[in-house]
Design an enzyme around this catalytic site. Structure first.
Site, short mmCIF file in Angstrom:
data_model
loop_
_atom_site.label_atom_id
_atom_site.label_comp_id
_atom_site.label_asym_id
_atom_site.label_seq_id
_atom_site.Cartn_x
_atom_site.Cartn_y
_atom_site.Cartn_z
N GLU A 83 2.05 -19.66 6.87
CA GLU A 83 2.26 -18.41 5.86
C GLU A 83 3.66 -18.84 5.22
O GLU A 83 4.08 -17.72 4.53
CB GLU A 83 1.88 -17.12 6.05
CG GLU A 83 0.25 -17.08 6.70
CD GLU A 83 0.06 -15.85 6.61
OE1 GLU A 83 -0.98 -15.34 5.79
OE2 GLU A 83 0.29 -15.04 7.35
N HIS A 102 7.58 -10.73 6.34
CA HIS A 102 5.72 -10.70 6.29
C HIS A 102 5.40 -10.39 7.82
O HIS A 102 5.76 -11.14 8.72
CB HIS A 102 5.00 -12.17 5.87
CG HIS A 102 3.86 -12.05 6.35
ND1 HIS A 102 2.85 -11.22 5.45
CD2 HIS A 102 2.83 -12.74 6.97
CE1 HIS A 102 1.75 -11.35 5.87
NE2 HIS A 102 1.65 -12.52 6.90
N HIS A 104 2.28 -7.71 10.01
CA HIS A 104 1.02 -7.22 10.06
C HIS A 104 0.85 -5.70 10.74
O HIS A 104 0.43 -5.54 11.82
CB HIS A 104 -0.13 -7.85 10.91
CG HIS A 104 -0.08 -9.52 10.47
ND1 HIS A 104 -0.58 -10.40 11.20
CD2 HIS A 104 0.18 -10.09 9.32
CE1 HIS A 104 -0.69 -11.83 10.49
NE2 HIS A 104 -0.12 -11.47 9.25
N HIS A 170 -4.90 -7.79 5.99
CA HIS A 170 -4.03 -8.73 6.63
C HIS A 170 -2.60 -8.20 6.87
O HIS A 170 -2.38 -7.78 8.14
CB HIS A 170 -3.68 -9.66 5.37
CG HIS A 170 -2.72 -10.80 5.70
ND1 HIS A 170 -2.57 -11.90 4.97
CD2 HIS A 170 -2.13 -10.93 6.79
CE1 HIS A 170 -1.94 -12.67 5.40
NE2 HIS A 170 -1.45 -12.31 6.55
ZN LIG Z 1 0.08 -12.90 7.85
#
Ligand SMILES: [Zn+2]
Length: 243
Positions: A83, A102, A104, A170
């Site tokens: 990603e 980023h 989760h 996500h």
């Molecule tokens: Zn992710």
């Protein structure tokens, strides 16, 4: 220590802090930083010997170009995260951003799953977390892995100029002028979700008054990104990783 080595150490530290606070689990999630005066970034890599985000070391922070490809010799079988395009797309479209996170965090993802809004339910309890919801928190409505430049652009468009973006089913993406600022946005977003979640369990949460929301907007304009406050908060979270 060179400027790049300093950034590398701070990216690794931010990874350890975010995982220590359970904002992401096992090996998922990454922090990145723009290398000044270049279009390259430093980002947490994946590798066969890794122990997860909580135990990220400087050696796991690799340099990639603006297309998300690794630059230079990469040791230990490290590979660019799938990603990486979340990061490259935001750096391309937002010159003021020098760091992207980023992760989760389960608590925030629950709100995207149930399509519940995060409400401005507290004030002085945590002004930085309140500020995120006053600024507006967009949602990227897709739940797939952001594994192409095109999907990265979709995320960047959904996020716009916001500090934070929720990603349905996500995780979250945050952006800041520094590594510490981007990481603190993620921590504050998680705290906002945790308080909203508990308030929903307890009863019928109500937003703070419009007048108080306006008062906090005014304070935020006057002290946006106060570096002393950010540094103090960050020292605390870094100390936690030593426990
Ligand atoms: Zn992710």
């Amino acid at each position: 220590m060179s400027e790049v080595d300093d950034l590398r150490a701070r990216v690794a530290e931010a990874c350890r802090v975010l995982a220590r606070l359970d904002l992401t689990k096992a090996a998922t999630g990454h922090v990145s930083a723009r290398i000044p005066r270049s279009d390259h970034i430093l980002i947490r890599a994946r590798g066969p010997g890794e122990l997860g985000v909580r135990y990220t070391t400087e050696k796991q922070i690799i340099e990639v170009n603006c297309d998300g490809r690794a630059v230079g010799a990469i040791e230990g079988g490290l590979v660019t995260p799938v990603e990486v395009f979340i990061h490259t797309a935001i750096y391309k479209s937002r010159p003021e951003v020098n760091s992207v996170v980023h992760v989760h965090p389960a608590m925030v993802v629950l709100f995207t799953i149930c399509n519940k809004p995060l409400l401005p339910i507290f004030g002085a309890y945590d002004p930085s977390a309140l500020q995120l919801v006053l600024d507006g928190i967009p949602t990227f409505d897709r739940s797939i892995l952001v594994s192409t430049p095109e999907l990265g652009d979709e995320v960047a468009r959904a996020m716009g100029q916001a500090k934070t973006c929720m990603m349905r089913g996500h995780g979250i993406t945050t952006a800041g002028r520094t590594i510490e600022e981007a990481a603190l946005h993620a921590i504050h977003l998680n705290e906002l979700a945790a308080m909203n979640y508990q308030a929903q369990l307890l009863g019928d949460p109500r937003p703070i008054s419009a007048a108080d929301q306006d008062a906090f907007r005014k304070i935020a304009r006057q002290s946006d990104g106060a570096s002393g406050r950010i540094a103090a908060a960050w020292r605390y979270y870094c100390a936690l990783t030593a426990d």
